[in-house]
Design a protein around this motif. Structure first.
Motif, PDB file in Angstrom:
ATOM      1  N   ARG A 129       0.833  -1.210   0.000  1.00 37.63           N
ATOM      2  CA  ARG A 129       0.000   0.000   0.000  1.00 37.63           C
ATOM      3  C   ARG A 129       0.869   1.263   0.000  1.00 37.63           C
ATOM      4  NH1 ARG A 129      -5.288   1.049   3.745  1.00 37.63           N
ATOM      5  NH2 ARG A 129      -5.701   3.111   2.904  1.00 37.63           N
ATOM      6  N   GLU A 130       1.850   1.259   0.889  1.00 40.74           N
ATOM      7  CA  GLU A 130       2.723   2.435   0.989  1.00 40.74           C
ATOM      8  C   GLU A 130       3.625   2.553  -0.244  1.00 40.74           C
ATOM      9  OE1 GLU A 130       5.984   3.682   4.120  1.00 40.74           O
ATOM     10  OE2 GLU A 130       4.151   2.873   5.027  1.00 40.74           O
ATOM     11  N   SER A 131       4.208   1.420  -0.680  1.00 39.77           N
ATOM     12  CA  SER A 131       5.157   1.500  -1.805  1.00 39.77           C
ATOM     13  C   SER A 131       4.425   1.842  -3.109  1.00 39.77           C
ATOM     14  CB  SER A 131       5.989   0.224  -1.942  1.00 39.77           C
ATOM     15  OG  SER A 131       5.148  -0.890  -2.028  1.00 39.77           O
ATOM     16  N   ASP A 132       3.194   1.372  -3.286  1.00 41.77           N
ATOM     17  CA  ASP A 132       2.456   1.705  -4.509  1.00 41.77           C
ATOM     18  C   ASP A 132       2.082   3.190  -4.532  1.00 41.77           C
ATOM     19  OD1 ASP A 132       2.652  -0.697  -5.787  1.00 41.77           O
ATOM     20  OD2 ASP A 132       0.575  -1.296  -5.551  1.00 41.77           O
ATOM     21  N   ALA A 133       1.737   3.731  -3.377  1.00 43.46           N
ATOM     22  CA  ALA A 133       1.402   5.164  -3.318  1.00 43.46           C
ATOM     23  C   ALA A 133       2.649   5.998  -3.632  1.00 43.46           C
ATOM     24  CB  ALA A 133       0.852   5.517  -1.931  1.00 43.46           C
ATOM     25  N   ARG A 134       3.784   5.597  -3.042  1.00 47.04           N
ATOM     26  CA  ARG A 134       5.041   6.325  -3.286  1.00 47.04           C
ATOM     27  C   ARG A 134       5.415   6.252  -4.770  1.00 47.04           C
ATOM     28  NH1 ARG A 134       8.771   3.232  -0.787  1.00 47.04           N
ATOM     29  NH2 ARG A 134       7.566   3.234   1.119  1.00 47.04           N
ATOM     30  N   ALA A 135       5.281   5.050  -5.346  1.00 44.56           N
ATOM     31  CA  ALA A 135       5.647   4.855  -6.763  1.00 44.56           C
ATOM     32  C   ALA A 135       4.772   5.728  -7.668  1.00 44.56           C
ATOM     33  CB  ALA A 135       5.479   3.385  -7.126  1.00 44.56           C
ATOM     34  N   ALA A 136       3.477   5.794  -7.365  1.00 48.90           N
ATOM     35  CA  ALA A 136       2.561   6.581  -8.208  1.00 48.90           C
ATOM     36  C   ALA A 136       2.904   8.072  -8.119  1.00 48.90           C
ATOM     37  CB  ALA A 136       1.115   6.335  -7.785  1.00 48.90           C
ATOM     38  N   ARG A 137       3.269   8.528  -6.908  1.00 53.89           N
ATOM     39  CA  ARG A 137       3.667   9.939  -6.739  1.00 53.89           C
ATOM     40  C   ARG A 137       4.912  10.240  -7.572  1.00 53.89           C
ATOM     41  NH1 ARG A 137       2.309   9.835  -1.258  1.00 53.89           N
ATOM     42  NH2 ARG A 137       4.382   9.053  -0.773  1.00 53.89           N
ATOM     43  N   SER A 138       5.899   9.339  -7.498  1.00 51.14           N
ATOM     44  CA  SER A 138       7.141   9.534  -8.266  1.00 51.14           C
ATOM     45  C   SER A 138       6.838   9.554  -9.754  1.00 51.14           C
ATOM     46  CB  SER A 138       8.115   8.368  -8.033  1.00 51.14           C
ATOM     47  OG  SER A 138       8.637   8.422  -6.765  1.00 51.14           O
ATOM     48  N   PHE A 139       5.972   8.656 -10.181  1.00 47.00           N
ATOM     49  CA  PHE A 139       5.644   8.573 -11.610  1.00 47.00           C
ATOM     50  C   PHE A 139       4.969   9.869 -12.067  1.00 47.00           C
ATOM     51  CE2 PHE A 139       3.049   7.210 -15.254  1.00 47.00           C
ATOM     52  CZ  PHE A 139       4.048   6.681 -16.048  1.00 47.00           C
ATOM     53  N   ALA A 140       4.031  10.372 -11.256  1.00 48.68           N
ATOM     54  CA  ALA A 140       3.324  11.606 -11.613  1.00 48.68           C
ATOM     55  C   ALA A 140       4.310  12.781 -11.738  1.00 48.68           C
ATOM     56  CB  ALA A 140       2.264  11.906 -10.553  1.00 48.68           C
ATOM     57  N   ARG A 141       5.236  12.873 -10.765  1.00 46.90           N
ATOM     58  CA  ARG A 141       6.216  13.980 -10.799  1.00 46.90           C
ATOM     59  C   ARG A 141       7.129  13.833 -12.013  1.00 46.90           C
ATOM     60  NH1 ARG A 141       6.814  13.459  -4.731  1.00 46.90           N
ATOM     61  NH2 ARG A 141       8.401  11.913  -5.253  1.00 46.90           N
ATOM     62  N   ALA A 142       7.548  12.591 -12.298  1.00 53.40           N
ATOM     63  CA  ALA A 142       8.446  12.361 -13.441  1.00 53.40           C
ATOM     64  C   ALA A 142       7.739  12.726 -14.749  1.00 53.40           C
ATOM     65  CB  ALA A 142       8.885  10.895 -13.467  1.00 53.40           C
ATOM     66  N   CYS A 143       6.465  12.393 -14.855  1.00 50.52           N
ATOM     67  CA  CYS A 143       5.709  12.721 -16.077  1.00 50.52           C
ATOM     68  C   CYS A 143       5.624  14.233 -16.251  1.00 50.52           C
ATOM     69  CB  CYS A 143       4.308  12.104 -16.028  1.00 50.52           C
ATOM     70  SG  CYS A 143       4.311  10.337 -16.346  1.00 50.52           S
ATOM     71  N   ALA A 144       5.360  14.941 -15.143  1.00 48.96           N
ATOM     72  CA  ALA A 144       5.263  16.403 -15.213  1.00 48.96           C
ATOM     73  C   ALA A 144       6.597  16.988 -15.677  1.00 48.96           C
ATOM     74  CB  ALA A 144       4.862  16.965 -13.853  1.00 48.96           C
ATOM     75  N   GLU A 145       7.669  16.499 -15.097  1.00 47.50           N
ATOM     76  CA  GLU A 145       9.026  16.979 -15.428  1.00 47.50           C
ATOM     77  C   GLU A 145       9.380  16.664 -16.890  1.00 47.50           C
ATOM     78  OE1 GLU A 145      11.394  18.272 -13.150  1.00 47.50           O
ATOM     79  OE2 GLU A 145      12.972  18.364 -14.700  1.00 47.50           O
ATOM     80  N   ALA A 146       8.928  15.509 -17.378  1.00 47.40           N
ATOM     81  CA  ALA A 146       9.283  15.088 -18.748  1.00 47.40           C
ATOM     82  C   ALA A 146       8.366  15.701 -19.802  1.00 47.40           C
ATOM     83  CB  ALA A 146       9.226  13.561 -18.838  1.00 47.40           C
ATOM     84  N   GLY A 147       7.341  16.412 -19.377  1.00 47.24           N
ATOM     85  CA  GLY A 147       6.446  17.084 -20.342  1.00 47.24           C
ATOM     86  C   GLY A 147       5.346  16.188 -20.890  1.00 47.24           C
ATOM     87  N   VAL A 148       5.060  15.071 -20.206  1.00 47.30           N
ATOM     88  CA  VAL A 148       3.966  14.184 -20.630  1.00 47.30           C
ATOM     89  C   VAL A 148       2.644  14.943 -20.496  1.00 47.30           C
ATOM     90  CG1 VAL A 148       2.681  12.089 -19.961  1.00 47.30           C
ATOM     91  CG2 VAL A 148       5.185  12.049 -20.030  1.00 47.30           C
ATOM     92  N   ARG A 149       1.765  14.815 -21.503  1.00 45.75           N
ATOM     93  CA  ARG A 149       0.533  15.601 -21.451  1.00 45.75           C
ATOM     94  C   ARG A 149      -0.621  14.892 -20.753  1.00 45.75           C
ATOM     95  NH1 ARG A 149       0.055  17.679 -27.298  1.00 45.75           N
ATOM     96  NH2 ARG A 149       2.264  17.422 -27.626  1.00 45.75           N
ATOM     97  N   ARG A 150      -0.608  13.551 -20.797  1.00 46.80           N
ATOM     98  CA  ARG A 150      -1.695  12.810 -20.127  1.00 46.80           C
ATOM     99  C   ARG A 150      -1.179  11.501 -19.572  1.00 46.80           C
ATOM    100  NH1 ARG A 150      -5.616  10.864 -23.460  1.00 46.80           N
ATOM    101  NH2 ARG A 150      -4.504  11.353 -25.380  1.00 46.80           N
ATOM    102  N   ILE A 151      -1.812  11.043 -18.482  1.00 47.76           N
ATOM    103  CA  ILE A 151      -1.531   9.720 -17.917  1.00 47.76           C
ATOM    104  C   ILE A 151      -2.815   8.901 -18.035  1.00 47.76           C
ATOM    105  CG2 ILE A 151      -1.016   8.448 -15.770  1.00 47.76           C
ATOM    106  CD1 ILE A 151       0.604  10.906 -14.837  1.00 47.76           C
ATOM    107  N   VAL A 152      -2.677   7.632 -18.400  1.00 49.18           N
ATOM    108  CA  VAL A 152      -3.830   6.713 -18.444  1.00 49.18           C
ATOM    109  C   VAL A 152      -3.540   5.580 -17.471  1.00 49.18           C
ATOM    110  CG1 VAL A 152      -5.138   5.092 -19.883  1.00 49.18           C
ATOM    111  CG2 VAL A 152      -4.387   7.289 -20.847  1.00 49.18           C
ATOM    112  N   TYR A 153      -4.514   5.285 -16.597  1.00 47.04           N
ATOM    113  CA  TYR A 153      -4.296   4.298 -15.529  1.00 47.04           C
ATOM    114  C   TYR A 153      -5.436   3.288 -15.483  1.00 47.04           C
ATOM    115  CZ  TYR A 153      -4.374   2.512 -10.715  1.00 47.04           C
ATOM    116  OH  TYR A 153      -4.425   1.696  -9.614  1.00 47.04           O
ATOM    117  N   LEU A 154      -5.086   2.024 -15.288  1.00 46.83           N
ATOM    118  CA  LEU A 154      -6.114   0.995 -15.072  1.00 46.83           C
ATOM    119  C   LEU A 154      -6.101   0.586 -13.602  1.00 46.83           C
ATOM    120  CD1 LEU A 154      -8.266  -0.968 -16.234  1.00 46.83           C
ATOM    121  CD2 LEU A 154      -6.422  -2.627 -16.582  1.00 46.83           C
TER     122      LEU A 154
END
Ligand SMILES: NC(=O)c1ccc[n+]([C@@H]2O[C@H](COP(=O)([O-])OP(=O)(O)OC[C@H]3O[C@@H](n4cnc5c(N)ncnc54)[C@H](OP(=O)(O)O)[C@@H]3O)[C@@H](O)[C@H]2O)c1
Length: 300
Positions: free
Chosen positions: A77-102
């Protein structure tokens, strides 16, 4: 468009890479072991615990699909939340325009596993990149963890004593249909910021799902509902199902913990109108999964 697919070596991700590539998109297939990757797209190294590496993986991608979970770890639970936060920040930094999640379906009192999937949804929005969320129940297809557990029960137990929670309602979806919705979400910017519940055309109790798998295989498996709950140990059942199905024991335990949460589409938010197609019935999804397994065994 250039699309990053995380979890590319996984059950859903592998099929999404193939679908996006055949639709003409440039696919970056993210995995922790690119040297071993044999699927569609160009393999790229990425680990959701390494934010800097994620920025490189996501750079110049228009859309990034998040199909990673750490349910095989005890403290997921904790590691998945941390991973998702890191992914969101990395996408913002890399200029990704949208994220799609299942993520996972489910309303009301959610299990630990489904609460964790919901937390991932909100963590993915934390850096301002718009997220499209699709929520599904059991995805039917060869290699899916929940599907493998259902199938192994039918194939190993001539008599299944089903506790009351096995009568919980579920709306399974064929993996091909889930991938079609995911690819549609990738291609349609109007889905940004929206949450869609997706499912197949039938709502079934788990006991009915088991009986129909048995019938389609010509087995005489008896599924007997018990009127009263038995002492329950998801840990013990997870260990047993892990042996039978090959699914990681912690993952099996997490999935079993969701057995009494109803996972049915209540609000599809218009996705069946936005992406109209004939959804696969449960029996056809099961037969396709069995056929895929037979084909995989022939090429072993
Ligand atoms: N299967 C279902 O029935 C179902 C139902 C509803 C929702 N979903 C959702 O669909 C998504 C995908 O599920 P799935 O069944 O396809 O999962 P899966 O087959 O278990 O694949 C998970 C993937 O996660 C990757 N991964 C794990 N830890 C990672 C890390 N630290 N960094 C980078 N990648 C990592 C693995 O890739 P590598 O090992 O190659 O790095 C693996 O390919 C999940 O969000 C799940 O909640 C699935």
């Amino acid at each position: 468009m250039r699309v990053l697919v995380t979890g590319a070596s996984g059950f859903v991700g592998g099929r999404l890479c193939a679908a996006l590539e055949s639709a003409g998109h440039e696919v970056r297939a993210m995995t922790r072991r690119p040297d071993e990757y044999r699927g569609a797209g160009v393999p790229v190294r990425g680990d959701v615990t390494d934010e800097r590496g994620l920025i490189e993986a996501a750079r110049d991608c228009e859309v990034a699909c998040y199909l990673v979970h750490g349910l095989s770890d005890r403290d997921y639970r904790e590691s998945d939340a941390r991973a998702a936060r890191s992914f969101a920040r990395a996408c913002a930094e890399a200029g990704v325009r949208r994220i799609v999640y299942l993520g996972g379906l489910g309303n009301g009192a959610l299990s630990e596993h489904l609460r964790s999937r919901r937390e991932v949804e909100s963590m993915l929005t934390c850096a301002g990149v718009p997220v499209t969320v699709l929520r599904a129940a059991v995805v039917i297809g060869h290699g899916g963890a929940s599907w493998s557990m259902l199938l192994s029960l039918v194939e190993h137990a001539p008599l299944i004593l089903a506790p009351p929670e096995a009568r919980t309602r579920c709306q399974p979806i064929a993996v091909a249909d889930a991938v079609r919705y995911l690819a549609g979400a990738v291609e349609n910017p109007k889905t940004a910021g929206k949450t869609y519940e997706i499912g197949g055309p039938e709502v079934l109790e788990y006991t009915q799902m088991l009986r129909r798998i048995a019938a389609l295989q010509g087995r005489s498996t008896l599924v007997l509902p018990l009127p009263v709950p038995l002492p329950r140990s998801d840990w013990l059942s997870g260990q047993a199902l892990a042996v039978l199905s090959g699914v990681n024991a912690s993952l099996a335990e997490a999935l079993l913990g969701s057995l009494d949460t109803e996972v049915v589409v209540h609000e599809d938010n218009g996705i069946t109108t936005l992406m109209p197609f004939q959804r696969t019935g449960y029996d056809d999804a099961v037969l396709t999964a069995l056929g895929e397994r037979a084909a995989a065994n022939r090429t072993k």
